[in-house]
Design a protein around this motif. Structure first.
Motif, short mmCIF file in Angstrom:
data_model
loop_
_atom_site.label_atom_id
_atom_site.label_comp_id
_atom_site.label_asym_id
_atom_site.label_seq_id
_atom_site.Cartn_x
_atom_site.Cartn_y
_atom_site.Cartn_z
N GLN A 43 0.81 -1.23 0.00
CA GLN A 43 0.00 0.00 0.00
C GLN A 43 0.84 1.28 0.00
N TYR A 44 1.98 1.23 0.70
CA TYR A 44 2.72 2.49 0.91
C TYR A 44 4.01 2.58 0.10
N GLY A 45 3.98 2.15 -1.13
CA GLY A 45 5.09 2.49 -2.01
C GLY A 45 6.07 1.41 -2.38
N GLY A 46 5.81 0.15 -2.05
CA GLY A 46 6.67 -0.94 -2.50
C GLY A 46 8.13 -0.72 -2.11
N GLY A 47 8.99 -0.54 -3.10
CA GLY A 47 10.42 -0.39 -2.84
C GLY A 47 10.74 0.80 -1.94
N TYR A 58 8.30 -3.39 -8.44
CA TYR A 58 7.59 -2.47 -7.55
C TYR A 58 8.05 -2.66 -6.10
N TYR A 59 8.29 -3.91 -5.73
CA TYR A 59 8.65 -4.22 -4.34
C TYR A 59 10.09 -3.83 -4.01
N LEU A 60 10.97 -3.96 -5.00
CA LEU A 60 12.39 -3.76 -4.69
C LEU A 60 12.93 -2.38 -5.06
N LYS A 61 12.27 -1.72 -6.01
CA LYS A 61 12.87 -0.48 -6.51
C LYS A 61 12.26 0.75 -5.84
N PRO A 62 13.07 1.46 -5.06
CA PRO A 62 12.53 2.67 -4.45
C PRO A 62 12.28 3.72 -5.51
N SER A 63 11.20 4.46 -5.41
CA SER A 63 11.04 5.56 -6.36
C SER A 63 10.35 6.72 -5.65
N LEU A 64 10.76 7.91 -6.03
CA LEU A 64 10.19 9.10 -5.39
C LEU A 64 8.69 9.20 -5.63
N GLU A 65 8.31 8.71 -6.78
CA GLU A 65 6.90 8.76 -7.16
C GLU A 65 6.01 8.01 -6.15
N ASN A 66 6.56 6.89 -5.63
CA ASN A 66 5.77 6.09 -4.69
C ASN A 66 6.03 6.46 -3.24
N PHE A 67 6.75 7.56 -3.04
CA PHE A 67 7.12 7.90 -1.67
C PHE A 67 6.28 9.06 -1.14
N SER A 68 5.82 8.95 0.11
CA SER A 68 5.18 10.09 0.75
C SER A 68 5.46 10.00 2.25
N ILE A 69 5.04 11.02 2.99
CA ILE A 69 5.27 10.96 4.45
C ILE A 69 4.59 9.73 5.03
N LYS A 70 3.49 9.35 4.41
CA LYS A 70 2.78 8.16 4.91
C LYS A 70 3.67 6.92 4.87
N THR A 71 4.59 6.89 3.89
CA THR A 71 5.51 5.75 3.80
C THR A 71 6.31 5.65 5.10
N ILE A 72 6.78 6.81 5.57
CA ILE A 72 7.60 6.80 6.80
C ILE A 72 6.73 6.43 8.01
N LEU A 73 5.52 7.00 8.05
CA LEU A 73 4.64 6.73 9.20
C LEU A 73 4.34 5.24 9.29
N ALA A 74 4.00 4.68 8.13
CA ALA A 74 3.62 3.26 8.13
C ALA A 74 4.83 2.40 8.49
N ALA A 75 6.00 2.75 7.95
CA ALA A 75 7.19 1.94 8.21
C ALA A 75 7.57 2.01 9.69
N MET A 76 7.40 3.18 10.28
CA MET A 76 7.74 3.35 11.69
C MET A 76 6.84 2.50 12.59
N GLY A 77 5.53 2.60 12.35
CA GLY A 77 4.58 1.80 13.14
C GLY A 77 4.89 0.32 12.99
N GLN A 78 5.21 -0.07 11.77
CA GLN A 78 5.50 -1.48 11.51
C GLN A 78 6.75 -1.94 12.25
N LEU A 79 7.73 -1.06 12.33
CA LEU A 79 8.97 -1.42 13.00
C LEU A 79 8.72 -1.77 14.47
N PHE A 80 7.94 -0.90 15.14
CA PHE A 80 7.63 -1.15 16.55
C PHE A 80 6.91 -2.49 16.70
#
Ligand code: PFF
Length: 451
Positions: free
Chosen positions: A36-40, A196-218
């Motif tokens: 949901q939040y940007g794959g790579g 899509y899963y491995l390649k980071p791209s700015l197009e698929n990046f947003s602040i939500k990507t960081i929020l989701a990744a952070m919650g997931q880490l915890f």
């Protein structure tokens, strides 16, 4: 765990902590967030956070546990009475997570039963999953069964037996996941998913990507809920904390990565990788994998084995969640173990029912646009855990000072390689980022800012 210091070997500790950490968070939650939040982009951010935030917070928690020899509530109190509230705070989080975790555990049991009874083709249809979760009683029945398994293990005190079984199960899960992922990549369209899963791209990046990744880490690393403090309290002084933490992180992140590799290319191969198919949320694993299992040779057997292994991974995590809650109540009220287990079971059943109904008859009930289960998930992972992590950083960075933790780490490992990174992270980078993340997460969810 009635006696302190009962991890006789380093690998015993790493496996026990990894058994708690590796669970539905890795196999069920990580892939749907990554999709949901940007794959790579999500994967990239997650990996960076794991080696910086994850490392810092995990080593802090385990060191606090080992230093004090106590679980979260007692540990913070012993270090500084004024910060006892941190222990109490961390106790609330597993109480919120455990019920909805068990609802998903029930879904896993249901899918296991479907595959073991040879009905996998039914499960591969587009409507099957929604039909199941939107019914009233069936998901609640499976949820009860999952809790019953967990409660019986905790009540009979046979965790050790389950841990032994799961030590065999985990490597099988890894091998099976690699095999499934390889097979999935041979299906037409899967390579687009891999990219899509491995390649980071700015197009698929947003602040939500960081929020989701952070919650997931915890969530995934069982951080900010007192659990790693408890594990640390059982650890011997000569254990090399730094390398233990690295190993737990590698285990945990490795399994999450593999699960994404199994599921995301499959979303492209079988559901076209449309935005709608990527944004399915909690149902992603249950909708996607049966499609692949029915398309592969011996898919029924592989699917059965897969859901059985996921069940074990979920069970070991659920056991450690329930253990944590039982010991919190017992430390506080000195109740008998049996009574406390019974009470925790009843509370969990009552709290989990709304999460289950929230996909069916109570689907109209939404909090800030989220279903009931997603609301519990949001409150624990995106609000309470960052708050607790923030205060823990302030507490370690400015009250007891990073040196207290470094000294503890150095007892078993005079060369603490990550010491500098740890110190800067815990004092400055982590708390500043946590506050920024927390505020933007809340504003975003309340619809005040759209990111
Ligand atoms: N980390 C576990 C997972 O990823 O599934 C969830 C969890 C287990 C959280 C145990 C907390 C805990 F005490």
């Amino acid at each position: 765990m009635s006696q302190r210091s009962n991890f006789s070997s380093k690998i015993g500790f790493v496996l026990a902590a990894a058994g708690s950490a590796v669970g539905l968070g890795n196999i069920w939650r990580f892939p749907y967030l990554a999709a949901q939040y940007g794959g790579g982009s999500f994967l990239f951010v997650y990996l960076i956070l794991a080696v910086t935030f994850g490392f810092t917070l995990m080593i802090t928690e385990i060191a606090i546990g080992r230093k004090t020899g106590l679980s979260a509530i007692g540990a913070f109190k012993k270090l500084d009475r004024r910060f006892s509230f941190l222990g109490v705070f961390s106790a609330i989080i597993p109480i919120i997570i455990f019920p909805y975790y068990s609802v998903i555990g029930g879904w896993v049991l249901k899918y296991f039963s479907v595959f073991v009874s040879g009905n996998s083709s039914k499960a591969a249809s587009d409507t099957y999953f929604n039909g199941f979760i939107s019914s009233t009683t069936e998901p609640i029945g499976w949820f009860f069964l999952f809790i019953a398994f967990t409660a019986i293990v905790v009540l009979l005190g046979v965790q050790k037996g389950i841990e032994t079984v799961s030590k065999f199960m985990m490597p099988i899960l890894v091998i099976l996941s690699v095999g499934i992922a390889f097979y999935g990549l041979t299906v037409d369209g899967a390579i687009d998913g891999l990219v899509y899963y491995l390649k980071p791209s700015l197009e698929n990046f947003s602040i939500k990507t960081i929020l989701a990744a952070m919650g997931q880490l915890f969530y995934s690393m069982s951080l900010s809920m007192g659990i790693m403090i408890t594990y640390g309290s059982y650890l011997k002084k000569d254990n090399n904390l730094e390398s233990s933490v690295r190993q737990i992180e590698i285990f945990d992140t490795g399994i999450a990565f593999l699960s994404g590799l199994m599921i995301i290319p499959c979303v492209f191969a079988f559901s076209g990788g449309t935005t709608e198919s990527l944004n399915q949320g909690p149902g992603l694993m249950f909708v996607t994998l049966p499609k692949m299992f029915t398309s592969m040779p011996m898919g029924n057997i592989i699917g059965t084995l897969f859901f059985l292994l996921v069940f074990f991974a979920a069970l070991t995590s659920a056991i450690s969640l329930m253990e944590t809650i039982v010991s919190i109540f017992r430390d506080k009220f000195h109740w008998k173990r049996k009574f406390t287990c019974g009470l925790v079971t009843v509370i969990t059943l009552l709290m989990g029912i709304p999460s289950s109904l929230g996909f069916g008859p109570w689907a109209h009930i939404k909090f800030i646009g989220l279903s009931i289960l997603d609301t519990f998930d949001f409150i624990s992972n995106n609000v309470l855990m960052p708050i607790l992590a923030f205060f823990t950083c302030i507490f370690v960075g400015f009250i007891i000072k990073p040196k207290t933790i470094s000294d503890e780490v150095k007892i078993g490992n005079p060369k603490f390689k990550g010491e500098k990174l740890f110190s800067i992270m815990i004092k400055w980078i982590a708390p500043i980022c946590l506050i920024a993340i927390l505020i933007s997460s809340i504003l975003n969810t309340l619809g005040i800012i759209v990111l």
